[in-house]
Design an enzyme around this catalytic site. Structure first.
Site, short mmCIF file in Angstrom:
data_model
loop_
_atom_site.label_atom_id
_atom_site.label_comp_id
_atom_site.label_asym_id
_atom_site.label_seq_id
_atom_site.Cartn_x
_atom_site.Cartn_y
_atom_site.Cartn_z
N ASP A 146 18.82 -41.61 -3.30
CA ASP A 146 18.86 -40.65 -4.41
C ASP A 146 19.97 -39.60 -4.28
O ASP A 146 20.28 -38.94 -5.27
CB ASP A 146 17.51 -39.91 -4.51
CG ASP A 146 16.35 -40.86 -4.77
OD1 ASP A 146 16.60 -41.96 -5.31
OD2 ASP A 146 15.21 -40.50 -4.42
N LEU A 161 7.36 -42.55 5.08
CA LEU A 161 7.23 -41.35 5.89
C LEU A 161 5.93 -40.61 5.59
O LEU A 161 5.35 -39.97 6.48
CB LEU A 161 8.43 -40.43 5.66
CG LEU A 161 8.47 -39.10 6.42
CD1 LEU A 161 8.31 -39.32 7.92
CD2 LEU A 161 9.77 -38.36 6.11
N GLU A 174 0.83 -1.21 0.00
CA GLU A 174 0.00 0.00 0.00
C GLU A 174 0.86 1.26 0.00
O GLU A 174 0.61 2.21 -0.76
CB GLU A 174 -0.92 0.00 1.23
CG GLU A 174 -1.91 -1.15 1.27
CD GLU A 174 -1.35 -2.43 1.86
OE1 GLU A 174 -2.12 -3.39 2.05
OE2 GLU A 174 -0.13 -2.49 2.15
N TRP A 197 13.78 -40.57 -14.76
CA TRP A 197 12.78 -39.69 -14.18
C TRP A 197 11.39 -40.21 -14.47
O TRP A 197 11.16 -40.73 -15.57
CB TRP A 197 12.91 -38.27 -14.73
CG TRP A 197 14.20 -37.61 -14.39
CD1 TRP A 197 15.28 -37.45 -15.20
CD2 TRP A 197 14.56 -37.01 -13.14
NE1 TRP A 197 16.29 -36.80 -14.55
CE2 TRP A 197 15.87 -36.50 -13.28
CE3 TRP A 197 13.91 -36.84 -11.92
CZ2 TRP A 197 16.54 -35.85 -12.24
CZ3 TRP A 197 14.57 -36.19 -10.91
CH2 TRP A 197 15.85 -35.70 -11.07
N ALA A 222 5.63 -37.91 -7.63
CA ALA A 222 5.39 -38.25 -9.03
C ALA A 222 5.27 -39.76 -9.12
O ALA A 222 6.06 -40.50 -8.52
CB ALA A 222 6.53 -37.75 -9.91
N GLY A 238 6.85 -43.24 0.63
CA GLY A 238 5.61 -43.68 1.22
C GLY A 238 5.70 -44.03 2.69
O GLY A 238 4.73 -43.86 3.44
#
Length: 675
Positions: free
Chosen positions: A263, A356, A103, A233, A217, A354
């Site tokens: 990973d 966790l 503002e 991937w 994913a 999965g």
């Protein structure tokens, strides 16, 4: 000095900022006119909200997201200023916590043209700094009307700015409360975009936890890796770029030990500059490799969260590399979420497997799912899936996501939706509405009012001893600038004028030369390297870079990184000298700004005596109270000392506008090298 009586009401104010991840509107559509008349609220006009009003509010919500990735997540505030003849004059957003409000930026940009304009705000202004800078900027510029997309979700800010503006005679319309001659379709779509722009803030306000997003994913047959564990991937480059963008909007990214071992991820945003989230690794046994990408903290911080006593020697080796280690008696996702909430995080991205993900869902840590589904089949009975055992034995027990949205991301599809326990954005909004607001949304029972200390008296002067255990009503905790006592933080947008030379260097009879610093944090971080700057060009450049930083947050990041990577630039006695440097800057802030001064003095008299000032950082046991509350709390103690000095000055010179002179601190750091 500023008025102390007004400080009581101002303790319910705060500073607007930013954060978000979008998911599309899912409310039922209705082309009926939303012409329901609600309570007047003292508005200057009964004119209804129009299609054009909704268009400008939606634009403000979009503009509010402008700082995504530039700085740490904070409440998203955008402003669109529109002339009397309907022309948009400017669009602004707040860059980071502790910077000028959207503002104030807007009215400054258009100057005299702000007279008679309409300001469209996606979020009610917030301010806990005692000066209501955003509201005052609108009033002083002559803004005639303010349209607000949503009231502030934090209880100590909700309705404060709306009330101030209306009391000053400004017409204020709030979406969902004001009468509208548009369609319910447009009204709902507008409110939806405002809710999405601050969905993290909504969840934090409601659940007292950071907004938790579970991202994964998977292939079309529901696998997140092959049976051998290979996963690079599954999703497309477009999908992965969306993940990087979401990381940039998050305070932290959480993974488990399996992800690190399998990973060796970096968990960065894959971009130069801007905000990098903290990488958090949850591991009970700390059975992690000696070498991993996450142990490189040159570009992003890493925190290991583990069980108390796990591999003590390895913990020390990690700390030596700059990795932070936090121990818990019993490590669970909810304990991690509680810690992250205490640390001021708004949004946490869970990129775990999965094993966790399941307990994180079960204990309510996860609020939203973000699932990328690739058009691939991998098969494999042993191939892992996104979510482990939830204990469901019948399909009727399945968790049905709310406000779901499908979105193509290249060849993949992205599904987002809220876990049912959250009630979705619309449920959260209804739960925050107070009966007095006159919203067409179902009102929830009124929240308990935030504690507001009474006006100060001269009692309680003097430096308080080291913090002791007190009841909540006896403590004024502060950490983030949007907290109730956020004015006490070093990260507020209050400049300080500081001497360029130490008292010993000043020539007799010459006026003191001052230099303006954007904030206390700018000054403090730069003075880590002030002594070396006189002879070392690298240190001099670093000091100037810190002073030029766009926000206190960025100044802190520069200073802390240089301290870690170039410790030789610090003076040998910095561990003791830094206390006097901080005291000098804190004194200057509260001497030179009436609003913060009034707020500090208002903490001098609680119901049971002076409030204890506590820097409530769980990770800083020097300036703050630390994770277990036994830290030194040096910043709180400095503020207590300054408060005592102010009270003593008030007794000697009770005139409201008298100028408090800065006392000289013995042993102040020489300010040479700062010009």
């Amino acid at each position: 000095m500023g008025s102390l009586g007004s400080a009581q009401g101002l303790l319910a104010g705060c500073l607007p900022q930013r954060l978000s991840l979008s998911s599309g509107p899912c409310r039922p559509r209705n082309r009926r006119k939303c012409s329901v008349q609600v309570a007047a609220h003292g508005s200057a006009s009964h004119d209804a909200l129009s299609d054009l009003d909704f268009q400008h509010i939606r634009r403000a919500a979009a503009v509010a997201d402008g700082s995504a990735g530039l700085s740490q997540p904070h409440p998203n505030a955008g402003c669109v200023l529109v002339s009397q003849d309907g022309r948009p004059l400017c669009e602004t957003f707040q860059r980071a916590q502790g910077t000028t409000s959207a503002e104030a930026q807007a009215v400054t940009a258009v100057r005299a043209d702000a007279e008679g304009t309409t300001a469209y705000l996606n979020l009610e202004p917030g301010d806990v700094h005692g000066d209501d800078s955003a509201v005052q900027a609108l009033l002083q510029a002559g803004v005639a009307r303010v349209v607000i997309g949503m009231r502030h979700p934090l209880s100590h800010l909700r309705g404060h700015a709306v009330g101030l503006l209306r009391s000053a005679g400004v017409r204020v319309d709030v979406v969902g409360e004001a009468r509208c001659d548009s369609s319910l379709d447009d009204e709902q779509a507008t409110l939806q975009e405002c809710l999405q722009a601050n969905e993290a803030l909504l969840h934090r306000a409601k659940f007292k936890r950071p907004f938790g997003i579970l991202k994964y994913a998977m292939t079309l047959d529901g696998k997140i890796a092959t049976s051998s564990g290979h996963a690079a991937w599954i999703s497309s480059p477009i999908s992965r770029q969306m993940v990087f963008d979401t990381r940039a909007r998050s305070h932290a990214v959480v993974v488990g030990g399996n992800t690190v071992r399998r990973d060796d991820p970096r968990l960065t945003t894959r971009r130069d500059g801007g905000h990098q989230p903290t990488r958090i690794v949850m591991t009970q046994k700390l059975d992690l490799p000696e070498d991993a990408n996450l142990w490189d903290v040159s570009s992003a911080a890493t925190i290991i969260m583990t069980q108390r006593g796990a591999r003590a020697a390895f913990q020390q080796r990690l700390r030596d590399k700059g990795v932070e280690v936090v121990e818990f008696d019993f490590l669970t996702p909810d304990k991690v979420a509680q810690y992250c909430y205490k640390r001021g995080y708004l949004q946490v991205l869970w990129e775990c497997g999965g094993k966790l993900a399941a307990p994180a869902i079960t204990d309510g840590t996860i609020h939203k799912a973000m699932a990328f589904i690739a058009p691939k089949l991998v098969g494999g009975v042993q191939a892992p899936t996104p979510v482990g055992e939830l204990g469901n034995v019948e399909m009727t027990q399945a968790l049905q996501l709310l406000e779901t949205r499908w979105q193509p991301t290249g060849p993949d599809m992205l599904l987002t939706g809220y876990l049912p326990a959250t009630t979705g954005l619309w449920g959260l909004q209804r739960g925050l509405v107070l009966p007095s607001e006159g919203s067409r949304l179902a009102a929830a029972p009124q929240e308990a009012a935030a504690h507001t200390p009474p006006a100060p008296t001269a009692t309680g002067a003097g430096l308080l001893p080291k913090p002791v255990q007190r009841r909540p009503e006896q403590v004024a905790p502060f950490y983030k600038p949007w907290d109730q006592y956020g004015v006490l933080s070093n990260f507020t947008p209050h400049w300080v004028d500081m001497p360029t030379d130490s008292p010993s260097q000043q020539q007799a009879g010459e006026p003191q030369q001052l230099q303006r610093w954007p904030s206390v944090e700018h000054y403090y971080q730069a003075h880590k390297f002030a002594s070396a700057a006189a002879t070392d060009p690298a240190a001099a450049s670093l000091v100037q870079a810190i002073r030029a930083a766009s926000s206190p947050e960025e100044a802190a990041a520069l200073g802390r990184r240089a301290e870690r990577e170039q410790p030789h630039l610090l003076p040998p006695d910095w561990a003791t000298v830094k206390l006097s440097v901080m005291l000098d800057a804190v004194r200057a802030k509260f001497a030179q700004h009436a609003g913060p001064r009034a707020m500090l003095l208002a903490t001098a008299s609680g119901k049971l005596g002076p409030l204890e000032l506590v820097e409530d950082s769980p990770h800083d046991a020097f300036w703050g109270c630390g994770a277990d509350g036994t830290g030194s709390n040096h910043l709180g103690r400095i503020l207590t000392r300054v408060r005592s000095e102010l009270l003593a000055h008030q007794l000697r010179q009770p005139e409201a506008n008298s100028q408090w002179q800065l006392p000289q601190t013995k042993g102040s750091l020489t300010h040479s090298g700062i010009r």
